[in-house]
Design a protein around this motif. Structure first.
Motif, PDB file in Angstrom:
ATOM      1  N   VAL A  63      35.377  43.419  42.884  1.00  0.00           N
ATOM      2  CA  VAL A  63      36.429  42.456  42.573  1.00  0.00           C
ATOM      3  C   VAL A  63      36.440  42.104  41.085  1.00  0.00           C
ATOM      4  O   VAL A  63      37.496  41.865  40.504  1.00  0.00           O
ATOM      5  N   ASP A  64      35.290  42.111  40.450  1.00  0.00           N
ATOM      6  CA  ASP A  64      35.223  41.758  39.037  1.00  0.00           C
ATOM      7  C   ASP A  64      35.824  42.817  38.124  1.00  0.00           C
ATOM      8  O   ASP A  64      35.925  42.603  36.920  1.00  0.00           O
ATOM      9  N   ARG A  65      36.269  43.920  38.681  1.00  0.00           N
ATOM     10  CA  ARG A  65      36.937  44.944  37.875  1.00  0.00           C
ATOM     11  C   ARG A  65      38.417  44.640  37.685  1.00  0.00           C
ATOM     12  O   ARG A  65      39.097  45.309  36.921  1.00  0.00           O
ATOM     13  N   LEU A  66      38.913  43.640  38.405  1.00  0.00           N
ATOM     14  CA  LEU A  66      40.313  43.248  38.231  1.00  0.00           C
ATOM     15  C   LEU A  66      40.488  42.616  36.856  1.00  0.00           C
ATOM     16  O   LEU A  66      39.560  42.003  36.318  1.00  0.00           O
ATOM     17  N   PRO A  67      41.681  42.708  36.289  1.00  0.00           N
ATOM     18  CA  PRO A  67      41.952  42.014  35.029  1.00  0.00           C
ATOM     19  C   PRO A  67      41.740  40.507  35.204  1.00  0.00           C
ATOM     20  O   PRO A  67      41.907  39.969  36.310  1.00  0.00           O
ATOM     21  N   PRO A  68      41.378  39.789  34.129  1.00  0.00           N
ATOM     22  CA  PRO A  68      41.048  38.366  34.244  1.00  0.00           C
ATOM     23  C   PRO A  68      42.134  37.498  34.871  1.00  0.00           C
ATOM     24  O   PRO A  68      41.831  36.645  35.707  1.00  0.00           O
ATOM     25  N   GLY A  69      43.379  37.700  34.513  1.00  0.00           N
ATOM     26  CA  GLY A  69      44.454  36.861  35.056  1.00  0.00           C
ATOM     27  C   GLY A  69      44.637  37.032  36.564  1.00  0.00           C
ATOM     28  O   GLY A  69      44.585  36.052  37.315  1.00  0.00           O
ATOM     29  N   PRO A  70      44.848  38.271  37.037  1.00  0.00           N
ATOM     30  CA  PRO A  70      44.967  38.465  38.486  1.00  0.00           C
ATOM     31  C   PRO A  70      43.694  38.074  39.248  1.00  0.00           C
ATOM     32  O   PRO A  70      43.782  37.559  40.367  1.00  0.00           O
ATOM     33  N   LEU A  71      42.533  38.279  38.645  1.00  0.00           N
ATOM     34  CA  LEU A  71      41.287  37.856  39.291  1.00  0.00           C
ATOM     35  C   LEU A  71      41.279  36.341  39.482  1.00  0.00           C
ATOM     36  O   LEU A  71      40.947  35.840  40.557  1.00  0.00           O
ATOM     37  N   ALA A  72      41.670  35.612  38.439  1.00  0.00           N
ATOM     38  CA  ALA A  72      41.734  34.148  38.552  1.00  0.00           C
ATOM     39  C   ALA A  72      42.782  33.725  39.583  1.00  0.00           C
ATOM     40  O   ALA A  72      42.566  32.784  40.346  1.00  0.00           O
ATOM     41  N   ALA A  73      43.911  34.440  39.642  1.00  0.00           N
ATOM     42  CA  ALA A  73      44.944  34.124  40.640  1.00  0.00           C
ATOM     43  C   ALA A  73      44.414  34.373  42.052  1.00  0.00           C
ATOM     44  O   ALA A  73      44.665  33.585  42.963  1.00  0.00           O
ATOM     45  N   LEU A  74      43.668  35.443  42.241  1.00  0.00           N
ATOM     46  CA  LEU A  74      43.076  35.742  43.540  1.00  0.00           C
ATOM     47  C   LEU A  74      42.063  34.666  43.927  1.00  0.00           C
ATOM     48  O   LEU A  74      42.033  34.192  45.054  1.00  0.00           O
ATOM     49  N   ARG A  75      41.274  34.236  42.952  1.00  0.00           N
ATOM     50  CA  ARG A  75      40.312  33.156  43.211  1.00  0.00           C
ATOM     51  C   ARG A  75      41.041  31.843  43.515  1.00  0.00           C
ATOM     52  O   ARG A  75      40.589  31.061  44.352  1.00  0.00           O
ATOM     53  N   ALA A  76      42.160  31.604  42.845  1.00  0.00           N
ATOM     54  CA  ALA A  76      42.953  30.403  43.128  1.00  0.00           C
ATOM     55  C   ALA A  76      43.483  30.448  44.558  1.00  0.00           C
ATOM     56  O   ALA A  76      43.482  29.429  45.264  1.00  0.00           O
TER      57      ALA A  76
END
Length: 157
Positions: A87-100
């Protein structure tokens, strides 16, 4: 005379119009709206839009997978060949959106708000990328089989 207006009204309407265009496949309208978003001069607007979209995605997940308060949601990230990806291979923005989205599903509003803020910290084109991910997720959730586990596409550079 004082008018009682919802301060988030214009942002909610913009988001509703954006979602409506995405759901209808009106991609020229989506592109035009994303252009407006990229040029927006108000720093709070992208976070409000991302927050609205996260809420809509969470509602779509809850509609198909009702859960008790305190339920834990997990995700599996796979590439277009169905191979598992960290999961940490996702770009920072989409990763943060997924975590949100996960925080919203878990009822953790404070974490959700932090992740929405992180998702919208990038350059305008990064924020547009986050909004595109959320729109795609919403469309995928809306049109996929209700018996299948939700599947969300992520696009990496």
């Amino acid at each position: 005379m004082t008018e009682n207006r919802d301060p988030g009204g214009p942002v909610r309407q913009f988001t509703a119009d954006l979602v409506g265009a995405a759901m209808a496949g009106a991609y020229d309208q989506v592109a035009d709206a994303l252009g407006v978003l990229a040029r927006a001069d108000a720093p709070h607007v992208p976070a409000e839009i991302v927050g609205e979209l996260v809420g809509r995605c969470a509602s779509a997940v809850r509609a198909r997978r009702p859960a008790d308060p305190g339920s834990i949601f997990t995700i599996v990230v796979a590439d277009d060949q169905s191979r598992l990806v960290e999961v940490d291979r996702l770009p920072p923005g989409p990763l943060a959106a997924l975590r949100a989205l996960l925080a919203s599903l878990g009822g953790d509003d404070a974490s959700r708000d932090i992740q929405v803020e992180l998702a919208t910290r990038g350059r305008p084109e990064d924020v547009v990328g986050v909004v595109i991910h959320l729109l795609v997720w919403l469309v995928e959730l809306s049109y996929s089989s209700e018996t299948a586990l939700p599947s969300l596409s992520c696009f990496t550079p």
